[in-house]
Write a protein that holds these residues in place. Structure first.
Motif, PDB file in Angstrom:
ATOM      1  N   UNK B  88     125.361  61.212 -40.980  1.00  0.00           N
ATOM      2  CA  UNK B  88     125.497  60.369 -39.781  1.00  0.00           C
ATOM      3  C   UNK B  88     125.010  61.158 -38.567  1.00  0.00           C
ATOM      4  N   UNK B  89     124.458  60.461 -37.604  1.00  0.00           N
ATOM      5  CA  UNK B  89     124.011  61.135 -36.380  1.00  0.00           C
ATOM      6  C   UNK B  89     125.224  61.684 -35.643  1.00  0.00           C
ATOM      7  N   UNK B  90     125.173  62.930 -35.259  1.00  0.00           N
ATOM      8  CA  UNK B  90     126.331  63.525 -34.574  1.00  0.00           C
ATOM      9  C   UNK B  90     125.989  64.035 -33.177  1.00  0.00           C
ATOM     10  N   UNK B  91     124.807  63.710 -32.684  1.00  0.00           N
ATOM     11  CA  UNK B  91     124.502  64.061 -31.292  1.00  0.00           C
ATOM     12  C   UNK B  91     125.333  63.165 -30.386  1.00  0.00           C
ATOM     13  N   UNK B  92     125.764  63.706 -29.260  1.00  0.00           N
ATOM     14  CA  UNK B  92     126.433  62.879 -28.266  1.00  0.00           C
ATOM     15  C   UNK B  92     125.338  62.160 -27.482  1.00  0.00           C
ATOM     16  N   UNK B  94     125.353  60.283 -24.984  1.00  0.00           N
ATOM     17  CA  UNK B  94     125.478  60.256 -23.519  1.00  0.00           C
ATOM     18  C   UNK B  94     124.991  61.544 -22.872  1.00  0.00           C
ATOM     19  N   UNK B  99     122.333  69.637 -23.103  1.00  0.00           N
ATOM     20  CA  UNK B  99     123.800  69.574 -22.996  1.00  0.00           C
ATOM     21  C   UNK B  99     124.442  69.546 -24.384  1.00  0.00           C
ATOM     22  N   UNK B 102     124.397  73.096 -25.515  1.00  0.00           N
ATOM     23  CA  UNK B 102     125.409  73.932 -24.853  1.00  0.00           C
ATOM     24  C   UNK B 102     126.800  73.666 -25.456  1.00  0.00           C
ATOM     25  N   UNK B 103     127.081  72.393 -25.713  1.00  0.00           N
ATOM     26  CA  UNK B 103     128.371  72.039 -26.317  1.00  0.00           C
ATOM     27  C   UNK B 103     128.499  72.660 -27.711  1.00  0.00           C
ATOM     28  N   UNK B 104     127.454  72.543 -28.497  1.00  0.00           N
ATOM     29  CA  UNK B 104     127.497  73.075 -29.863  1.00  0.00           C
ATOM     30  C   UNK B 104     127.716  74.597 -29.863  1.00  0.00           C
ATOM     31  N   UNK B 106     129.044  76.388 -27.559  1.00  0.00           N
ATOM     32  CA  UNK B 106     130.406  76.702 -27.084  1.00  0.00           C
ATOM     33  C   UNK B 106     131.383  76.661 -28.259  1.00  0.00           C
ATOM     34  N   UNK B 135     118.198  62.264 -22.391  1.00  0.00           N
ATOM     35  CA  UNK B 135     119.428  61.914 -23.085  1.00  0.00           C
ATOM     36  C   UNK B 135     119.125  61.728 -24.567  1.00  0.00           C
ATOM     37  N   UNK B 151     119.770  72.188 -33.410  1.00  0.00           N
ATOM     38  CA  UNK B 151     121.135  72.472 -32.943  1.00  0.00           C
ATOM     39  C   UNK B 151     121.913  73.271 -33.988  1.00  0.00           C
TER      40      UNK B 151
END
Lengths: 274, 250
Positions: B88-92, B94, B99, B102-104, B106, B135, B151
């Motif tokens: 399943x796609x797991x990119x956010x 929004x 970004x 950076x989240x990954x 972290x 985006x 990622x």
């Protein structure tokens, strides 16, 4: 065998926490309608409901108040807690959504301990809810709703953190039980509204006791009541020890439940095939 | 011989959903620098196995090790060596591509400055540098998948797991992604476990694990499996193995 170590430094833990909070804040800011509705909801209660019921629902002098207060002043702590309750449930909705969309997996396969990841997620939700509460208080200030001294804005902060943690943990626990996004409407009907109305948010409990002793006891065991009272007292630079103990207890209980629910060996993830 | 432990070692793994047996005594391994295809039809148990390797589910039977680290007992050490691309796609959607990066990072204890440096380098190499600020929702399906692979590499894992990464993509996007991952195996000596039900993604030099109805029917190089089944292609070998299994079960 490999000689690499598995431990993270304190700085790395902090980076992880900051990353989770940063993502939650970004998502919140991107969803402008969520921000607006988070403010409009309590303001409608404050400016319309409270104005209409001011004459009907008199409030006697009860702690922490040392004089008669306007009904708008009385219900403000309840509205602050309502913002946090809605935010906690919104976080729960967001977790169900993330789980359905797969984003939750990104979080859960992180090498940090599961309890820490869920704690970071919880704190991120609390941070966003506190932001909303202070935005509400800023607007309410123009309707002369304010603490006795400006220090109240500061003393209420720990109460907001604790109440936010409790609602966030409750939301997290609920999110583990909600299998599909469509089922979330039930949360509104069976959690938010009963918690809000069966509490001291809109009327003092002595009034409830006069009309229905059973409802009074329900209000007394309702975690929302204790969150409201904790905030009410803290806003007036006082501590309600009973409420503090109750909120701390409920927070521990809900957090433990959420941890078990999201434990890879026991929780909801195990129930889903794939 | 090398003293380095296996990149991924799956030993006697079993898993049930209530009365339904999803995996039964599954064992195989993936060596450093190898491209291993976990081949199975829908419902074979691939995603369940994937969830057990990534600790989304806890393994109650058997053991899974990543570079010698038990996923159940040393999950931190095991998971930091693992890069994951889910089906399943797991990119956010929004957030922007950067970004998301950076989240990954972290979540792996890597700060934003280092995340941006690594992210920019990876995007540059993949020819996606101009999409860093876009985006995620504005990317095509193939681009999203490629970004997800990038990622997964940000924390410099040594094992890369990909769960049906080409499902729903067109032929060109599928070929691009497959080539991208095969290049990573060669360049970075990554161990790759690629789960799929698409036979044409297997080459004769790949290691293949055939999973059917929760059991491993074969685990060897593609060429050896063809030789053992006296078939001319891995497709025919797969058919023979799973057909024979179906006849046995009947």
């Amino acid at each position: 065998m490999t000689t690499e170590t598995s431990g993270f430094t304190a700085r790395q833990y902090a980076i992880c926490l900051a990353g989770v909070i940063w993502r939650e804040a970004l998502r919140f800011l991107h969803q402008r309608e969520r921000f607006v509705s988070a403010l409009v909801r309590p303001l409608v209660w404050l400016l319309i409901f409270a104005a209409g019921f001011r004459q009907v629902l008199g409030v006697s002098i009860i702690p922490p108040y040392e004089t008669y207060v306007l009904y708008e002043v009385y219900i403000t702590p309840g509205l602050m807690a309502m913002i946090q309750l809605f935010n906690g449930m919104q976080s729960s909705l967001s977790m169900v959504y993330d789980r359905e969309m797969g984003n939750m997996r990104t979080l859960l396969v992180s090498p940090f301990p599961r309890w820490y990841l869920l704690g970071a997620k919880l704190l991120a939700g609390v941070a966003v809810s506190i932001l909303q509460v202070y935005a509400y208080l800023f607007i309410a200030y123009f309707w002369e709703i304010e603490p006795p001294t400006p220090l109240g804005y500061l003393t209420v902060l720990p109460a907001l953190v604790l109440a936010g943690l409790m609602f966030g943990a409750l939301g997290m626990l609920l999110s583990s039980a909600i299998k599909q996004l469509e089922n979330f409407a039930g949360v509104m009907n069976f959690v938010i509204f009963p918690m809000f109305f069966a509490s001291s948010a809109l009327y003092p409990l002595w009034r409830v006791q006069e009309s229905s002793p059973v409802l009074y006891w329900i209000c007394l065991v309702n975690p929302f009541t204790h969150a409201v009272e904790l905030i009410r007292f803290a806003f007036y630079e006082k501590i309600s020890w009973d409420s503090l103990a109750a909120v701390a207890g409920y927070t521990t209980f809900f957090s433990a439940g959420a941890l078990i629910a999201y434990d890879p060996a026991k929780g909801m993830l195990m129930r889903k095939g794939g | 011989m090398t003293d380095e432990p296996l990149a991924l070692n799956v030993e006697h793994i079993g898993h049930s959903y209530g009365a339904r047996r999803a995996l039964d005594d599954v064992s195989f391994s993936v060596a450093t620098g190898s491209f291993t295809v976990l081949l199975g039809l829908n419902g074979a148990g691939k995603s369940t196995l994937f969830s057990l390797i990534t600790r989304l589910y806890a393994a109650r039977e058997g053991k899974i090790e990543i570079f010698g680290h038990d996923v159940a007992r040393e999950s931190g050490a095991a998971l930091r060596r693992l890069g994951v691309v889910f089906q399943a796609r797991t990119l956010d959607l929004e957030l922007s591509v950067m970004q998301n990066f950076v989240y990954h990072t972290a979540l792996h204890g890597i700060g934003p400055a280092e995340a941006k440096r690594r992210g920019e380098a990876l995007l540059e190499r993949a020819g996606l540098a101009d999409r860093a600020k876009d985006k995620a929702r504005d990317l095509s399906g193939g681009q999203m998948r490629r970004v997800e692979i990038l990622r997964a590499l940000l924390h410099e894992p040594r094992v890369l797991l990909l769960d049906e990464p080409t499902v729903g993509l067109d032929i060109k996007a599928r070929a691009d992604i497959l080539a991208q991952v095969r290049a990573l195996v060669a360049e970075r000596k990554l161990a790759v476990l690629w789960t799929t039900h698409l036979i044409d993604e297997v080459t004769p030099s790949d290691d293949v694990v055939v999973l059917h109805q929760g059991k491993v029917l074969a685990a060897d190089t593609s060429a050896n499996i063809m030789a053992a089944t006296s078939t001319e292609s891995i497709g025919a070998a797969f058919e023979q193995l799973t057909g024979a299994k179906a006849r046995d079960a009947a």
